[in-house]
Design a protein around this motif. Structure first.
Motif, PDB file in Angstrom:
ATOM      1  N   ALA A 163       0.881  -1.316   0.169  1.00 54.44           N
ATOM      2  CA  ALA A 163       0.009   0.164  -0.130  1.00 54.44           C
ATOM      3  C   ALA A 163       1.094   1.175  -0.057  1.00 54.44           C
ATOM      4  N   VAL A 164       1.773   1.342   0.739  1.00 52.61           N
ATOM      5  CA  VAL A 164       2.944   2.328   1.016  1.00 52.61           C
ATOM      6  C   VAL A 164       3.536   2.437  -0.548  1.00 52.61           C
ATOM      7  N   GLU A 165       3.780   1.246  -0.977  1.00 52.83           N
ATOM      8  CA  GLU A 165       4.696   1.373  -2.412  1.00 52.83           C
ATOM      9  C   GLU A 165       3.668   1.934  -3.469  1.00 52.83           C
ATOM     10  N   ARG A 166       2.459   1.446  -3.565  1.00 50.21           N
ATOM     11  CA  ARG A 166       1.588   1.762  -4.453  1.00 50.21           C
ATOM     12  C   ARG A 166       1.177   3.406  -4.613  1.00 50.21           C
ATOM     13  N   ALA A 167       1.193   4.116  -2.823  1.00 54.89           N
ATOM     14  CA  ALA A 167       0.973   5.335  -2.838  1.00 54.89           C
ATOM     15  C   ALA A 167       2.108   6.190  -3.527  1.00 54.89           C
ATOM     16  N   LEU A 168       3.230   5.857  -3.245  1.00 54.62           N
ATOM     17  CA  LEU A 168       4.295   6.589  -3.943  1.00 54.62           C
ATOM     18  C   LEU A 168       4.471   6.341  -5.490  1.00 54.62           C
ATOM     19  N   GLU A 169       3.907   5.452  -6.115  1.00 54.02           N
ATOM     20  CA  GLU A 169       3.749   5.335  -7.302  1.00 54.02           C
ATOM     21  C   GLU A 169       2.841   6.005  -7.961  1.00 54.02           C
ATOM     22  N   VAL A 170       1.557   6.118  -7.233  1.00 56.11           N
ATOM     23  CA  VAL A 170       0.386   6.842  -7.848  1.00 56.11           C
ATOM     24  C   VAL A 170       0.899   8.613  -7.592  1.00 56.11           C
ATOM     25  N   TRP A 171       1.339   8.764  -6.788  1.00 56.87           N
ATOM     26  CA  TRP A 171       1.696  10.270  -6.420  1.00 56.87           C
ATOM     27  C   TRP A 171       3.005  10.778  -7.429  1.00 56.87           C
ATOM     28  N   ALA A 172       3.610   9.755  -7.855  1.00 54.18           N
ATOM     29  CA  ALA A 172       4.805  10.226  -8.628  1.00 54.18           C
ATOM     30  C   ALA A 172       3.873  10.399 -10.057  1.00 54.18           C
ATOM     31  N   VAL A 173       2.752   9.690 -10.326  1.00 53.91           N
ATOM     32  CA  VAL A 173       1.984  10.345 -11.553  1.00 53.91           C
ATOM     33  C   VAL A 173       1.357  11.446 -11.519  1.00 53.91           C
ATOM     34  N   ILE A 174       0.499  11.770 -10.097  1.00 57.56           N
ATOM     35  CA  ILE A 174      -0.348  12.555 -10.200  1.00 57.56           C
ATOM     36  C   ILE A 174      -0.137  13.896  -9.603  1.00 57.56           C
ATOM     37  N   GLY A 175       1.081  13.968  -8.747  1.00 54.37           N
ATOM     38  CA  GLY A 175       1.543  14.848  -8.130  1.00 54.37           C
ATOM     39  C   GLY A 175       2.115  16.031  -8.997  1.00 54.37           C
ATOM     40  N   SER A 176       2.879  17.198  -8.377  1.00 51.48           N
ATOM     41  CA  SER A 176       3.210  18.172  -8.862  1.00 51.48           C
ATOM     42  C   SER A 176       4.578  18.052  -9.609  1.00 51.48           C
ATOM     43  N   GLU A 180       9.228  19.437  -5.894  1.00 49.34           N
ATOM     44  CA  GLU A 180      10.047  18.118  -5.353  1.00 49.34           C
ATOM     45  C   GLU A 180       8.949  17.225  -4.514  1.00 49.34           C
ATOM     46  N   MET A 181       8.788  15.925  -4.851  1.00 53.36           N
ATOM     47  CA  MET A 181       7.983  14.827  -4.335  1.00 53.36           C
ATOM     48  C   MET A 181       8.436  14.522  -2.773  1.00 53.36           C
ATOM     49  N   ASP A 182       7.532  14.733  -1.758  1.00 50.48           N
ATOM     50  CA  ASP A 182       8.035  14.485  -0.529  1.00 50.48           C
ATOM     51  C   ASP A 182       7.611  13.027  -0.160  1.00 50.48           C
ATOM     52  N   ARG A 183       8.721  12.100  -0.713  1.00 49.46           N
ATOM     53  CA  ARG A 183       8.603  10.806  -0.469  1.00 49.46           C
ATOM     54  C   ARG A 183       8.507  10.308   0.942  1.00 49.46           C
ATOM     55  N   GLU A 184       9.069  11.024   1.814  1.00 46.98           N
ATOM     56  CA  GLU A 184       9.127  10.533   3.179  1.00 46.98           C
ATOM     57  C   GLU A 184       7.516  10.579   3.856  1.00 46.98           C
ATOM     58  N   ARG A 185       6.955  12.063   3.578  1.00 50.60           N
ATOM     59  CA  ARG A 185       5.520  12.341   4.025  1.00 50.60           C
ATOM     60  C   ARG A 185       4.610  11.280   3.434  1.00 50.60           C
ATOM     61  N   ALA A 227     -16.544  32.813  -3.352  1.00 50.03           N
ATOM     62  CA  ALA A 227     -15.884  31.507  -4.139  1.00 50.03           C
ATOM     63  C   ALA A 227     -14.574  31.882  -4.518  1.00 50.03           C
ATOM     64  N   LEU A 228     -13.825  30.737  -4.149  1.00 53.11           N
ATOM     65  CA  LEU A 228     -12.481  30.606  -4.795  1.00 53.11           C
ATOM     66  C   LEU A 228     -12.218  29.296  -5.362  1.00 53.11           C
ATOM     67  N   VAL A 229     -11.495  29.213  -6.546  1.00 51.60           N
ATOM     68  CA  VAL A 229     -11.220  27.907  -7.146  1.00 51.60           C
ATOM     69  C   VAL A 229      -9.672  27.957  -7.401  1.00 51.60           C
ATOM     70  N   ILE A 230      -9.275  26.958  -7.180  1.00 50.55           N
ATOM     71  CA  ILE A 230      -7.743  26.815  -7.092  1.00 50.55           C
ATOM     72  C   ILE A 230      -7.406  25.724  -7.803  1.00 50.55           C
ATOM     73  N   HIS A 231      -6.449  25.569  -8.935  1.00 47.28           N
ATOM     74  CA  HIS A 231      -6.165  24.442  -9.773  1.00 47.28           C
ATOM     75  C   HIS A 231      -4.605  24.385 -10.295  1.00 47.28           C
ATOM     76  N   GLY A 232      -4.083  23.283 -10.110  1.00 47.06           N
ATOM     77  CA  GLY A 232      -2.713  23.034 -10.841  1.00 47.06           C
ATOM     78  C   GLY A 232      -2.994  23.059 -12.314  1.00 47.06           C
ATOM     79  N   GLU A 233      -1.929  23.836 -12.987  1.00 48.73           N
ATOM     80  CA  GLU A 233      -1.993  23.767 -14.600  1.00 48.73           C
ATOM     81  C   GLU A 233      -1.264  22.371 -15.007  1.00 48.73           C
ATOM     82  N   ALA A 234      -0.767  21.614 -14.158  1.00 50.33           N
ATOM     83  CA  ALA A 234      -0.220  20.438 -14.501  1.00 50.33           C
ATOM     84  C   ALA A 234      -1.017  19.246 -13.788  1.00 50.33           C
ATOM     85  N   ASP A 235      -2.169  19.238 -13.668  1.00 53.13           N
ATOM     86  CA  ASP A 235      -3.101  18.356 -12.922  1.00 53.13           C
ATOM     87  C   ASP A 235      -3.505  17.264 -13.815  1.00 53.13           C
TER      88      ASP A 235
END
Length: 290
Positions: A163-176, A180-185, A227-235
């Motif tokens: 589950a931990v390994e999958r989370a790291l794999e998923v966030w490597a794809v969908i993160g920013s 820098e990806m905070d792998r430890e967190r 109302a406020l809308v926030i979005h990443g341009e690389a999402d």
């Protein structure tokens, strides 16, 4: 300390930051994510800005009620869902009742943004301001890229380490990609979430709710709160068209987009995001401005 509240016929797990007399701010998390996915420092910083912050587990995740008896729904067009996003919005309203909050500022991310939108539409008198981050008014607006879709539908993990390994794999794809990806967190939170409650079927029921709830554009057009809308341009998971459509639908909404931001909240952007969240709370409603 995690507390429990009765809400809408179920139990909701929550905790809080800041003083009860400060401005109420309800944080709503996304698909399959628990209250622990809200970074504690993020919550503490919001509290330091004068908010009484409450984060909670949506139904079917974490320590809140899991609707196990509902089974695993089919994720196909037209299929029935055990519940809708409006039901999850009613959960939020019930939690506010338990907290003694007549109304609150509401901030939701991803599916949490959809729930926040549904709460504002269904209970407009309960929402003082609406902040929708990395979200969309409907499942067909800003759909996932093929890579993000593959990450979203990763097979269930057989154990904690996977589950931990999958989370790291998923966030490597969908993160920013611009930060820098905070792998430890990510690994720490994934392990904590697994220990609290690992329920892939619950996540599937939440996803069914998203697909079955349709489009909220018409309802958003009737909102009058700031109302406020926030979005990443690389999402890649909810592409930026979702954020643009949300902002276009809500009268007077402010849209902020960030280059290099994906489907997460990069630490270097926290202060700017919090400034914007605090600023929108002081704006007049669309009705008052009109």
């Amino acid at each position: 300390m995690t507390l429990m509240a009765k809400s809408n016929g179920i139990e909701i797990a929550y905790d809080s930051f800041g003083a009860p007399g400060d401005r109420p701010l309800l944080l709503i998390m996304g698909l399959g994510s628990q209250l622990v996915h809200w970074d504690e420092e993020f919550c503490e910083l919001l509290a330091a800005r004068g908010h009484h912050v409450v984060r909670y587990d949506n139904r079917d995740v974490g320590l809140s009620t899991h609707l196990t008896e509902a089974g695993v729904p089919e994720l196909v067009p037209g299929a029935a869902a055990p519940y809708l996003l409006s039901d999850m919005a009613d959960d939020a309203a019930g939690l506010m009742d338990a907290l003694g909050w007549p109304a609150a500022h509401v901030l939701g991310v991803s599916m949490g943004g959809m729930i926040a939108q549904a709460l504002a539409i269904g209970h407009p008198d309960r929402v003082l301001s609406l902040t929708s981050i990395m979200s969309t008014p409907g499942p067909d607006v800003g759909p996932p890229t093929p890579e993000a879709m593959a990450a979203l539908f990763s097979p269930p993990a057989p154990d904690r380490q996977t589950a931990v390994e999958r989370a790291l794999e998923v966030w490597a794809v969908i993160g920013s990609p611009g930060y820098e990806m905070d792998r430890e967190r990510i690994a720490k939170v994934a392990g904590l979430a697994y220990d609290r409650a690992y329920d892939p079927a619950g996540t599937t029921r939440q996803l069914a709710a998203i697909l079955a709830s349709g489009d909220r554009t018409e309802g958003l057009g009737g909102l009058t709160m700031p109302a406020l809308v926030i979005h990443g341009e690389a999402d890649p998971l909810v592409q930026i068209a979702g954020g643009r459509a949300t902002a276009a639908a809500i009268p007077g909404a402010t849209l902020l987009t960030y280059p290099g931001m994906g489907h997460d909240l990069p630490r270097p952007l926290w202060e700017e995001i919090m400034d914007a969240v605090t600023a929108v709370q002081g704006r007049p409603s669309a009705a008052a401005a009109g």
